[in-house]
Design a protein around this motif. Structure first.
Motif, PDB file in Angstrom:
ATOM      1  N   ALA A   1       1.329   0.193   6.918  1.00  0.00           N
ATOM      2  CA  ALA A   1       0.357  -0.553   6.007  1.00  0.00           C
ATOM      3  C   ALA A   1      -0.429   0.737   5.354  1.00  0.00           C
ATOM      4  O   ALA A   1      -0.810   1.634   6.021  1.00  0.00           O
TER       5      ALA A   1
ATOM      6  N   ALA B   1      -1.806   0.123   2.114  1.00  0.00           N
ATOM      7  CA  ALA B   1      -2.620  -0.550   0.961  1.00  0.00           C
ATOM      8  C   ALA B   1      -3.898   0.072   0.464  1.00  0.00           C
ATOM      9  O   ALA B   1      -3.996   0.180  -0.721  1.00  0.00           O
TER      10      ALA B   1
ATOM     11  N   SER C   1      -0.179  -5.419   8.503  1.00  0.00           N
ATOM     12  CA  SER C   1      -1.399  -4.846   7.781  1.00  0.00           C
ATOM     13  C   SER C   1      -2.289  -4.733   9.060  1.00  0.00           C
ATOM     14  O   SER C   1      -3.392  -5.162   9.405  1.00  0.00           O
TER      15      SER C   1
ATOM     16  N   GLU D   1      -4.419  -1.337  10.756  1.00  0.00           N
ATOM     17  CA  GLU D   1      -4.766   0.190  10.884  1.00  0.00           C
ATOM     18  C   GLU D   1      -4.662   1.021  12.105  1.00  0.00           C
ATOM     19  O   GLU D   1      -4.224   2.196  12.142  1.00  0.00           O
TER      20      GLU D   1
ATOM     21  N   GLY E   1      -3.407 -11.635   3.982  1.00  0.00           N
ATOM     22  CA  GLY E   1      -3.844 -10.149   4.078  1.00  0.00           C
ATOM     23  C   GLY E   1      -3.039  -9.443   5.298  1.00  0.00           C
ATOM     24  O   GLY E   1      -2.853  -8.304   5.130  1.00  0.00           O
TER      25      GLY E   1
ATOM     26  N   ARG F   1       3.045  -8.054   4.802  1.00  0.00           N
ATOM     27  CA  ARG F   1       3.235  -7.306   3.486  1.00  0.00           C
ATOM     28  C   ARG F   1       3.745  -8.003   2.478  1.00  0.00           C
ATOM     29  O   ARG F   1       4.385  -9.100   2.454  1.00  0.00           O
TER      30      ARG F   1
ATOM     31  N   GLU G   1      -1.074  -7.451  -0.068  1.00  0.00           N
ATOM     32  CA  GLU G   1      -1.940  -6.403  -0.121  1.00  0.00           C
ATOM     33  C   GLU G   1      -3.397  -6.501  -1.079  1.00  0.00           C
ATOM     34  O   GLU G   1      -4.287  -5.879  -0.588  1.00  0.00           O
TER      35      GLU G   1
ATOM     36  N   TYR H   1      -5.812  -8.073   1.477  1.00  0.00           N
ATOM     37  CA  TYR H   1      -5.896  -6.998   2.666  1.00  0.00           C
ATOM     38  C   TYR H   1      -6.961  -5.868   1.928  1.00  0.00           C
ATOM     39  O   TYR H   1      -8.051  -5.570   2.753  1.00  0.00           O
ATOM     40  N   ARG H   2      -6.794  -5.521   0.779  1.00  0.00           N
ATOM     41  CA  ARG H   2      -7.771  -4.297   0.275  1.00  0.00           C
ATOM     42  C   ARG H   2      -9.241  -4.981   0.164  1.00  0.00           C
ATOM     43  O   ARG H   2     -10.340  -4.297   0.022  1.00  0.00           O
TER      44      ARG H   2
ATOM     45  N   CYS I   1      -9.900  -1.689   5.486  1.00  0.00           N
ATOM     46  CA  CYS I   1      -8.699  -1.099   4.818  1.00  0.00           C
ATOM     47  C   CYS I   1      -8.655   0.433   4.758  1.00  0.00           C
ATOM     48  O   CYS I   1      -9.296   0.898   3.801  1.00  0.00           O
TER      49      CYS I   1
END
Length: 585
Positions: A26, A28, A295, A297, A328, A331, A334, A337-338, A343
């Motif tokens: 990830a 993004a 997604s 972290e 989110g 893939r 994004e 997800y942002r 993120c």
């Protein structure tokens, strides 16, 4: 190359090289990993309380001393508290110390089964496992001990190597065990997943994390273990009594999930933690079914996990019904997800670690499943048609980084009060992270859940050496409130959580407007056989036998049997009146 810019640790050049060949890491958002915390910005306060840091990076392997903390108070024991703290209404019925009763000092799973009038407890974490006869609570016996400790000199994943107790690729996955009328016995469903923290592949420092260690990511992707679950019939309490019924892959690219292709790596995470199956027709898993559910972290983990529903009408032939994720996670999503403030922080756990939490089985009219998804928050799903899972409500939760967010949902009070209790858990020692609250959530309107309170923060008794549990050493905060697999029904108005160095905490929630701590037992943070490296997790779990009115506390120094007549009722220290068959509600 690692640098510091604007107080944020960055590792751009090595990240670019690492991720160029793997689109499922990830990226993004730009790197916003939290920087080191100013030591003057947190710590002990004049009133004896502790002020937590507002944000920290992942760091599980080091102590984080502060003035007035464990290193100052307990220098003779390396900064770890050797004392015990107990309320008068909690009784220690037995303690079984040492490595014979500690398959893993950091984490373990538990189950109970009954055979021929005897009650057995399973305690295990992958290859390390114990089987106890707990019929006589004051005379618990080790029936079987399983391990891979006989393997030496193995480079990389030792689970890929056969040992005296385990075949190559085999171990004891997190399990649910339920009675099957069809088979006239117990059926055990075990989760098989990739290890979440794999020091032989990746680490949580910038130069060793998935964002920088291309070789580590490639090695993790190349592993050929099962990603899914196994189904066994139990013909007795020992491993030799397991009868394999099915081996199932959760990889959506498999041609036949009941006949996985082990000639190549399977995609996705496999099944995480204890599958939610109550012995009826439907089972729910936490899983990422392909590599592009990514997604995530967290620096040593590759997947963002959603959920699958399976038909278990025939446990030997499970059938996939539906797969669900929140936008989110995957893939190509994004933009969604942002919008999440986590993120790019290279720290937060994103996605589920557990299957759905279900207060009432579908066969008994249950309609809702509660989905704890780390940094993605809490979702409420309509599960009345398991082939069409639908989100009906969602709640973002306050950010609490590092540490795990939105991990556990206690739903035992939902039918009575409409309340559920959502928590994450700490990962760092010495409270080097934000405090992990247990949020009381009013979900009586599933379309509009809302936080209405937080359970009280445990505090040491008056006159103790410490005024805040952060001073004891190790981690402090909620882990989980036992398992739905416990025998007997949960008690209305009572929640029992493991709280790491604060031990077992008993919460009275009989009046949702006035939750309070009603009892506690916090043992020493280590024992004579506890290795120094294992002191960071003094306790890691509770398992409640509601039918016998007992609480088992799992620690880095064996297990404790606890009772509380005023809170749980009079304990039964002998054989149960009725054998356990199907999980509590």
């Amino acid at each position: 190359m690692v640098a510091v810019a604007g107080g944020v640790v960055v590792a751009r050049m090595t990240e670019d090289r690492a991720t160029a060949g793997d689109a499922n890491i990830a990226m993004a958002c730009a790197d916003r990993r939290p920087s080191a915390v100013d030591p003057g910005s947190y710590g002990m306060q004049n009133d004896g309380s502790f002020l937590h840091p507002s944000s920290t990076y992942v760091n599980e392997e080091e102590q984080h001393p502060f003035p007035g903390g464990g290193e100052d108070l307990f220098p003779a024991t390396g900064g770890y508290d050797p004392n015990t703290y107990k309320s008068a209404n909690v009784t220690v019925e037995a303690h079984y110390p040492g490595q014979r009763f500690t398959p893993d000092p950091f984490h373990s799973w538990q189950n109970v089964v009954d055979f021929d009038g005897r009650r057995y407890m399973f305690q295990y974490d992958r290859s390390e496992a114990r089987v106890y006869d707990i019929t006589d609570v004051r005379n618990v016996q080790v029936v079987e001990s399983l391990s891979r400790s006989d393997l030496t000199g193995v480079t990389g994943n030792d689970e890929a190597v056969a040992g005296k107790d385990w075949a190559a690729g085999d171990f004891w996955g997190a399990s649910t065990i339920q009675w099957s009328e069809r088979y006239g016995g117990y059926i055990m469903v075990q989760s098989f997943e990739m290890r979440r923290q794999v020091p032989f592949w990746l680490g949580d420092t910038p130069e060793h994390s998935k964002y920088s260690a291309a070789a580590g990511v490639a090695a993790a992707r190349a592993d050929t273990q099962l990603k899914g679950f196994k189904v066994y019939k139990l013909n007795g309490p020992r491993k030799r009594d397991w009868e394999l019924l099915a081996t199932v892959s959760t990889d959506e690219t498999q041609r036949d999930p009941l006949a996985p292709d082990f000639g190549k790596p399977q995609q996705g995470s496999g099944s995480l933690d204890v599958p939610h199956w109550d012995g009826g027709r439907y089972m729910f898993l936490s899983t990422a079914p392909s590599d592009d559910w990514s997604s995530q972290e967290y620096p040593t983990y590759l997947y963002a996990n959603g959920f699958q529903a399976w038909d278990m009408a025939d446990p030997a032939r499970p059938r996939l019904l539906d797969t669900w994720h929140r936008e989110g996670m995957v893939r190509g999503e994004e933009a969604a997800y942002r919008a999440n403030p986590r993120c790019g922080n290279r720290t937060s756990w994103m996605g589920s670690r557990n299957p759905l939490y279900i207060p009432t089985p579908i066969e008994q009219g249950g309609k809702y499943g509660f989905a704890a998804m780390g940094g993605f928050g809490l979702s409420i799903l309509d599960i009345s048609d398991p082939s069409n899972l639908r989100e009906v409500g969602h709640l973002d939760i306050p950010m609490s980084v590092s540490g795990t967010e939105a991990d556990n949902v206690d739903v035992s009070q939902f039918e009575r009060t409409g309340m559920v209790y959502l928590s994450g858990y700490p990962l760092s020692e010495d409270c080097y992270e934000p405090y992990k609250d247990i949020f009381q959530i009013d979900a009586s309107d599933p379309a509009a859940p809302r936080i209405v309170d937080r359970l009280p923060r445990p505090t040491p008794p008056a006159g103790a050496t410490v005024t805040d549990f952060c001073q004891r050493g190790g981690s402090f905060g909620p882990k989980r409130s036992g398992y739905y697999t416990s025998p007997g029904d949960p008690r209305g108005g009572l929640l029992i959580y493991d709280f790491y160095n604060a031990g077992a905490q008993f919460f009275d929630v009989s009046d949702p407007r006035d939750p309070k701590i009603a009892g506690y037992f916090a043992p020493p943070t280590f024992g004579p056989e506890t290795e120094d490296w294992a002191r960071s997790n003094p306790t890691h779990g509770v398992y409640v036998e509601y039918d016998r009115k007992l609480v088992w506390l799992l620690t880095n120094d064996g297990i404790y049997a606890l009772s509380s007549e005023s809170l749980l009722g009079t304990p039964n220290l002998g054989a149960p009146a009725e054998p356990f068959r199907t999980s509590a509600r």
